[in-house]
Write an enzyme that holds these catalytic residues in place. Structure first.
Site, PDB file in Angstrom:
ATOM      1  N   ASP A   1       6.077   2.062   7.375  1.00 17.14           N
ATOM      2  CA  ASP A   1       5.029   1.363   6.654  1.00 17.14           C
ATOM      3  C   ASP A   1       5.212   1.544   5.026  1.00 17.14           C
ATOM      4  O   ASP A   1       5.016   2.420   4.626  1.00 17.14           O
ATOM      5  CB  ASP A   1       3.894   2.050   7.255  1.00 17.14           C
ATOM      6  CG  ASP A   1       2.551   1.472   6.595  1.00 17.14           C
ATOM      7  OD1 ASP A   1       2.807   0.530   5.814  1.00 17.14           O
ATOM      8  OD2 ASP A   1       1.397   1.844   7.005  1.00 17.14           O
TER       9      ASP A   1
ATOM     10  N   TYR B   1      -1.476   6.996   6.699  1.00 21.96           N
ATOM     11  CA  TYR B   1      -2.448   6.008   7.381  1.00 21.96           C
ATOM     12  C   TYR B   1      -1.840   4.601   7.409  1.00 21.96           C
ATOM     13  O   TYR B   1      -1.037   4.137   6.612  1.00 21.96           O
ATOM     14  CB  TYR B   1      -3.413   5.993   5.888  1.00 21.96           C
ATOM     15  CG  TYR B   1      -4.613   4.842   6.203  1.00 21.96           C
ATOM     16  CD1 TYR B   1      -5.540   5.111   7.274  1.00 21.96           C
ATOM     17  CD2 TYR B   1      -4.845   3.935   5.398  1.00 21.96           C
ATOM     18  CE1 TYR B   1      -6.674   4.283   7.322  1.00 21.96           C
ATOM     19  CE2 TYR B   1      -5.313   2.720   5.627  1.00 21.96           C
ATOM     20  CZ  TYR B   1      -6.304   3.012   6.426  1.00 21.96           C
ATOM     21  OH  TYR B   1      -7.481   2.126   6.521  1.00 21.96           O
TER      22      TYR B   1
ATOM     23  N   LYS C   1      -0.265  -4.573  -0.277  1.00 10.77           N
ATOM     24  CA  LYS C   1      -0.607  -4.063  -1.732  1.00 10.77           C
ATOM     25  C   LYS C   1       0.249  -4.803  -2.663  1.00 10.77           C
ATOM     26  O   LYS C   1      -0.229  -6.016  -2.994  1.00 10.77           O
ATOM     27  CB  LYS C   1      -0.562  -2.539  -1.710  1.00 10.77           C
ATOM     28  CG  LYS C   1      -1.550  -2.033  -0.898  1.00 10.77           C
ATOM     29  CD  LYS C   1      -2.020  -0.508  -0.886  1.00 10.77           C
ATOM     30  CE  LYS C   1      -3.386  -0.001  -0.041  1.00 10.77           C
ATOM     31  NZ  LYS C   1      -2.866   1.012   1.019  1.00 10.77           N
TER      32      LYS C   1
HETATM   33  C1  LIG Z   1      -3.310   0.678   2.618  1.00 10.69           C
HETATM   34  C2  LIG Z   1      -2.603   0.914   3.459  1.00 10.69           C
HETATM   35  C3  LIG Z   1      -2.589   0.276   4.735  1.00 10.69           C
HETATM   36  C4  LIG Z   1      -3.572  -0.593   5.085  1.00 10.69           C
HETATM   37  O1  LIG Z   1      -3.579  -1.690   4.192  1.00 10.69           O
HETATM   38  P1  LIG Z   1      -5.135  -2.677   4.022  1.00 10.69           P
HETATM   39  O2  LIG Z   1      -4.578  -3.650   3.178  1.00 10.69           O
HETATM   40  O3  LIG Z   1      -6.193  -1.618   3.353  1.00 10.69           O
HETATM   41  O4  LIG Z   1      -5.594  -3.148   5.431  1.00 10.69           O
HETATM   42  C5  LIG Z   1      -1.592   0.396   5.807  1.00 10.69           C
HETATM   43  N1  LIG Z   1      -0.497   1.482   5.655  1.00 10.69           N
HETATM   44  C6  LIG Z   1      -0.552   2.124   4.287  1.00 10.69           C
HETATM   45  C7  LIG Z   1       0.642   3.021   3.834  1.00 10.69           C
HETATM   46  C8  LIG Z   1      -1.428   1.768   3.290  1.00 10.69           C
HETATM   47  O5  LIG Z   1      -1.366   2.590   2.212  1.00 10.69           O
END
Ligand SMILES: *Cc1c(COP(=O)(O)O)cnc(C)c1O
Length: 420
Positions: free
Chosen positions: A235, A142, A263
């Site tokens: 990511d 994701y 995060k």
């Molecule tokens: C949570 C997440 C996102 C999206 O981040 P948001 O701050 O919710 O837009 C993108 N990549 C990864 C791996 C994530 O866990």
């Protein structure tokens, strides 16, 4: 759950589904979400004053626990000085330096406000830099809710993605190709076509439950990108500052072209970042021609919370949180395996899969017993454990779990599994 129930009923009238991000609604597990009033350390308190051991940590950010005094103080001190200027600040410079010092793949960095933005901008930058349009995404990873990434694997051998939601034009989705996690052959086949701008993935996927990368997979992927002139994007929105101070890239000793952070890096405030090789980053506006912007990017409160959080993340911190992970695993692994389930963990992230073997790919995660997971979730919640409300999510531990909390987690989890 009286007050929470009332609030949910009211919320549903004014906010679709009553929530501002879908997973919070518990639709994957059934039951109703408690409304949270406050949190301290590793504990959440709902509107009915019920207490839960927090196993999601706001989906990752709260690695040092909720309302850490140092973070609270930093936000308070920043707020007094003004909450947004729309002009450069010293804090951003210091933060950018700290990020580049911490992360092996960062020579330059740009701040934004969410992980979704970070991956969206990194992908645009990769496209602008390579002057290619196609992107490879890994099934089950994701990267936020935007057009290039909200896609699903096509059926059969065709790897063109399908829209992952109504509202995503087919034409967008077709620029994204997909490949299974832990499989380099499909990626190489796509890269050979010469039109791929970037490959993006989570080094340790946490968004299909915690999946462990095979030895050599990540390095192999970075090498393939180099060979075929595509930008490698790791990511690290979830893994950054979680698996180590240098994220998954330090943990697995890899050096991608770009990384995305979010995060943990914002310490619970809206902050994210993307960055990497200076040669690529200098294609961003205003130096280069790839446009990217944000009114609240580098927001002083968010930067203050991020810097205060990062200041807590010492080598000793990672030793401690890894030990907490070790103890939870020692308490649970053989028990869950004896009950036909599996346990997958890297550092302070783990998932109990309702499948006898830990999945290696999204296709295998889909074989889990989701009904049983839903029942487990409800039982655990009634035992005071706030597990992520979906089998497709990972637990994020915080450094605040002491011996008592670890025992509470282990005993409560066992009890929940026994009552299934
Ligand atoms: C949570 C997440 C996102 C999206 O981040 P948001 O701050 O919710 O837009 C993108 N990549 C990864 C791996 C994530 O866990």
């Amino acid at each position: 759950m009286k007050r929470s129930q009332e609030l949910l009923a009211r919320a549903k009238k004014r906010i679709p589904g009553g929530v501002n991000s879908p997973v919070r609604a518990f639709s994957a597990v059934g039951g109703e979400p408690p409304f949270i009033k406050k949190a301290q350390g590793c504990w959440l308190y709902d509107e009915d004053d019920k207490q839960y051991l927090d196993l999601i940590g706001s989906w990752g950010p709260m690695i040092a626990g909720h309302a850490h005094p140092k973070v609270v103080q930093a936000i308070q001190e920043a707020a007094v000085l003004g909450s947004s200027f729309g002009a450069p600040t010293k804090g951003e410079v210091l933060f950018a330096e700290e990020l580049c010092d911490a992360h092996p793949a960062l020579e330059m960095v740009r701040l934004c406000s969410s992980g979704t933005e970070a991956t969206m901008h990194a992908i645009r930058l990769a496209r602008g830099y390579t002057q290619r349009d196609a992107i490879i995404k890994i099934d089950g990873c994701y990267h936020g809710a935007h057009e290039s990434m909200l896609v699903e694997a096509g059926s059969g051998v065709a790897t063109f993605a399908n829209p992952g939601s109504p509202g995503i034009p087919k034409a967008f989705a077709q620029l994204t190709r997909t490949a299974p996690f832990n499989d380099l052959s499909m990626i190489e086949a796509q890269l050979k076509k010469g039109d791929v701008a970037a490959v993006i993935l989570e080094a340790v996927p946490g968004n299909m439950g915690c999946i462990i990368p095979d030895k050599g997979y990540l390095q192999g992927l970075v090498d393939l990108c180099t060979e075929y002139g595509a930008v490698s994007i790791i990511d690290e929105v979830m893994t950054g500052f979680r698996l180590s101070r240098g994220g998954a890239c330090e943990y697995y000793n890899i050096q991608p072209d770009l990384v995305c952070l979010g995060k943990v890096v914002g310490g619970g405030l809206p902050l994210a970042a993307f960055g990497g090789k200076a040669e690529i980053m200098n294609h961003l506006s205003p130096v280069g021609s790839v446009y990217q912007a944000g009114t609240l990017s580098g927001n002083p409160l968010a930067v203050a919370a991020g810097r205060a959080t990062l200041s807590l993340l010492t080598p000793g911190f990672y030793q401690k949180i890894t030990q907490i992970g070790d103890q939870v695993e020692q308490g649970l692994r053989s028990f869950v395996e004896d009950h036909g389930l599996s346990f997958a963990r890297v550092g302070s992230m783990f998932t109990i899969f309702f499948r006898s073997q830990a999945p290696r790919s999204y296709a295998q995660v889909k074989e889990c017993d989701f009904q049983a997971f839903g029942r487990f979730h409800a039982l655990a919640l009634s035992n005071g454990l706030y597990f992520p409300p979906s089998q497709y999510e990972a637990v994020f531990l915080s450094s605040c779990l002491g011996a008592e909390e670890i025992q509470f987690l282990v005993e409560g989890t066992k009890k929940s599994i026994l009552s299934l």
